[in-house]
Scaffold this active site. Structure first.
Site, PDB file in Angstrom:
ATOM      1  N   ASP A  31      47.531  38.635  76.185  1.00 28.91           N
ATOM      2  CA  ASP A  31      48.807  39.038  75.496  1.00 28.91           C
ATOM      3  C   ASP A  31      49.992  38.733  76.152  1.00 28.91           C
ATOM      4  OD1 ASP A  31      49.482  41.060  72.671  1.00 28.91           O
ATOM      5  OD2 ASP A  31      49.569  42.141  74.715  1.00 28.91           O
TER       6      ASP A  31
ATOM      7  N   ASP B 219      46.786  45.573  75.294  1.00 27.62           N
ATOM      8  CA  ASP B 219      47.004  46.725  75.440  1.00 27.62           C
ATOM      9  C   ASP B 219      47.850  47.292  74.262  1.00 27.62           C
ATOM     10  OD1 ASP B 219      50.894  46.813  74.736  1.00 27.62           O
ATOM     11  OD2 ASP B 219      49.530  45.103  74.604  1.00 27.62           O
TER      12      ASP B 219
ATOM     13  N   ASP C 253      44.792  44.853  70.175  1.00 27.45           N
ATOM     14  CA  ASP C 253      43.886  43.722  71.583  1.00 27.45           C
ATOM     15  C   ASP C 253      42.180  44.365  71.341  1.00 27.45           C
ATOM     16  OD1 ASP C 253      46.125  42.113  71.753  1.00 27.45           O
ATOM     17  OD2 ASP C 253      47.444  44.017  72.884  1.00 27.45           O
TER      18      ASP C 253
END
Length: 654
Positions: A345, A541, A545
């Site tokens: 990410d 995080d 996600d």
């Protein structure tokens, strides 16, 4: 030795932060009941052996041998009988039967030696596993049991148990004291020794706004700390609880071994009967046939195989926990070493997750300079709680600009804000969202990598602000290390715009960028990457996600600002958001898997050599016992090598 192994591989339950003020020492040998019984058995054997060797009366050495048998064999015999009652064949019971069989044919000395070595190896296994648990328990014992809580006005002090602290309480930490709870520094400056949490060798400076952790040691200054987490949810308590939980799980390799263990043990019994019966049918002496069969039962037992898997994985989990990486289970630790590709990410993972203004561009003809444009935008954004709005206001504050009061404030989710500032209608939002009649070419020319917002005054575009998320300082090095580990560049999966994603990818050396993805898009990307048989590690995080973390072969969450859902879904959590810890824990997992393979090879070779020796030649019972139990102890100690600090330093490339 299955019952003994399964009992000793589970660490002693860990107490909560209010348990003890004194640091726990490493487990003493004689503190373990297994060690005390093994010592009693050994002493009785050592007293009986010279009397027997000198030809003394059986009335002298016989009772001593009996004590050696009972002291060293009662517990595995009891566990074996319990397992048998549940229709499970325990290899502990095979050892006891072999010892009693040796005694029944007059080989009392050999049987006693088997019991002594068997009990001693069990004690060593228990000690090694206790040391594993100690390394984790020692973290929790660092947390103090009391703290100095301040009254709301800060004038009165009260000493209270740390488990009575609540979020929002303010505590005073004097020089040299251990910090009683996770929190934020309100006042004071000092430094904290955080080696127990982060592995950082040097004290870390602490000032107002900095985060501190329970159990870390305050330096020379006094701090006032606002409690940010319940003591039971502190980082140090989470490390212990997660490692304790992990110790109760079983890796796929361990589950496979246990699946075949019962069949193997039954096969050993059948083979032992054949080793005894076939030679006897061809005229071999009863005593010799029985002795060979007892030796075969001992050397063919899979004690070392059973102990091959869990010690390396538990040691790796404990070591990672000491350095701020919480691996939730033995399954997760094994999976981390299996990954062959990585997806990352962007926001909050490769970047710090806090946007800042990086460019202020007034448009020609607007009559505004940079400060005027920023002050106008900050005035409109001031009432908003959006992270981008906070960043704009903070940028104006850092320049010392006067921010006018806003009226008629309206925030439209996903589009921006409108407000009246000193009689002018001001709109701040993404370019094109509000349909202003500004010069689009000029707007496009002002756009830079990052999130760009358009500022309009009375319906006319007057400039743009570009906000970007600051890249983590260790992101390029971590991406490089992951590239080396997986022999391929990580993939960047982000919901941010393509321009901002491309900039981060360029700064970190990532080639494959997939931007503007919704949560489902990230899941589809992970599944696509895994469609060719790749095992993906996903690192993220946020709440968005969590689906991708669940879909990946292994998931790692950034712990400092990670959402609760992401932390729950991930297989591992990086407490301090140190990206460098991710390749380190992957290397540690691979080292654990290599030790598992080594252990299985050691155990398999020892069993094969001893079995062939007994069947083809003549393997003395004492030598067979020594070889079998020695390989078991060797396998156990080999697995505990990953507890050492040097193992983490190697994994981290230090």
């Amino acid at each position: 030795m299955v019952a003994r192994v399964s009992a000793t591989l589970t660490p002693t339950p860990v107490r909560r932060p209010s348990a003890s003020t004194a640091p726990r020492r490493r487990t003493r040998v004689l503190a373990l009941p297994e060690a005390r019984w093994a010592l009693a058995s050994t002493l009785a054997f050592l007293l009986a052996f010279p009397l027997d060797l000198a030809g003394g009366s059986a009335w002298l050495h016989g009772p001593l041998y009996a004590i050696a048998y009972v002291a060293g064999g009662w517990e595995p015999a009891l566990e074996g009988l319990r397992a048998l009652r549940e229709k499970s064949l325990d290899v502990d019971l095979l050892m006891i039967v072999a010892a009693l069989g040796a005694a029944a044919i007059g080989q009392v000395l050999d049987g006693a030696l088997l019991i002594v070595i068997f009990a001693t190896s069990g004690a060593l296994e228990a000690l090694a596993t206790a040391r594993t648990a100690d390394s984790v328990r020692g973290l929790l014992d660092l947390a103090p049991t009391t703290a100095t809580r301040l009254s709301p006005d800060g004038t009165a002090e009260e000493t209270v148990p740390t488990d009575r602290l609540a979020v929002g309480d303010v505590v005073l930490v004097r020089p040299g004291e251990r910090i009683g709870a996770d929190g934020l520094v309100l006042a004071g400056e000092s430094e904290a020794d955080q080696a127990t949490i982060t592995g950082e060798p040097l004290p870390v400076p602490k000032a107002p706004g900095d985060e501190v952790f329970a159990g870390t040691l305050n330096g020379t200054g006094a701090l006032r700390v606002r409690v940010a987490r319940d003591p039971a949810d502190s980082v140090i308590a989470r490390i212990v609880s997660l490692v304790e939980e992990a110790s109760r799980t079983k890796a796929p390799t361990q589950l496979f071994i246990e699946k075949v263990e019962q069949r193997y043990a039954a096969g050993v019994v059948v083979a032992t009967l054949a080793v005894f019966g076939v030679p006897l049918a061809f005229g071999e002496d009863l005593t010799a046939a029985l002795l060979r069969a007892m030796t075969f039962m001992i050397v063919a037992s899979p004690c070392a195989v059973v102990l091959a898997t869990m010690p390396p994985l538990l040691s790796a989990i404990a070591n990672a926990g000491r350095h701020g990486v919480l691996v939730k289970s033995a399954v997760a630790m094994e999976r981390l070493g299996e990954i062959d590709a990585v997806a990352l990410d962007k926001t909050g993972t490769l970047t710090e997750g806090t946007p800042e203004v990086v460019a202020v561009r007034p448009l020609p003809g607007s009559g505004l300079d940079e400060d005027g444009l920023l002050a106008l935008a900050a005035a409109a954004e001031y009432p908003s709680e959006h992270p981008l709005a906070r960043a704009v206001v903070a940028a104006a504050g850092s320049r010392g600009l006067r921010v006018a009061a806003a009226e008629d404030f309206v925030a439209t989710p996903g589009r921006g804000v409108r407000a009246t500032v000193e009689g002018q209608a001001v709109t701040v939002g993404r370019a094109g969202e509000h349909g202003g009649d500004g010069d689009e070419a000029a707007v496009d020319a002002a756009v830079a990598p990052g999130t760009t917002v358009l500022v309009e005054r009375d319906g006319a575009a007057v400039g743009t602000l570009t906000l970007a998320d600051r890249l983590r300082h260790d992101a390029p090095a971590a991406v490089g290390a992951l590239t080396v580990l997986t022999a391929g560049s990580p993939v960047l999966l982000t919901g941010d715009n393509a321009r901002a994603a491309a900039q981060v990818a360029a700064d970190t050396g990532i080639d494959d960028v997939r931007a503007e993805l919704l949560p489902q898009g990230k899941v589809e990307a992970v599944r696509e990457l895994q469609g060719g048989g790749a095992r993906i590690l996903f690192v993220g995080d946020g709440v968005n996600d969590a689906p991708a973390l669940a879909a990946a072969h292994a998931g790692v969450a950034m712990g400092r600002a990670g959402s609760d859902l992401a932390l729950e879904t991930a297989d591992a959590v990086v407490v301090r958001d140190e990206l460098g810890a991710i390749p380190a824990v992957v290397r540690l997992s691979r080292a654990a898997r290599r030790l598992v393979v080594q252990n299985l090879v050691i155990a398999g070779v020892c069993i094969a050599v001893l079995v062939v020796w007994d069947l083809v030649g003549h393997l003395p019972l004492p030598l067979g016992v020594a070889g079998h139990e020695g390989s078991t102890v060797l396998v156990g100690l080999n697995g505990l090598r990953l507890l050492r600090e040097a193992a983490w330093r190697r994994a981290a490339g230090a």
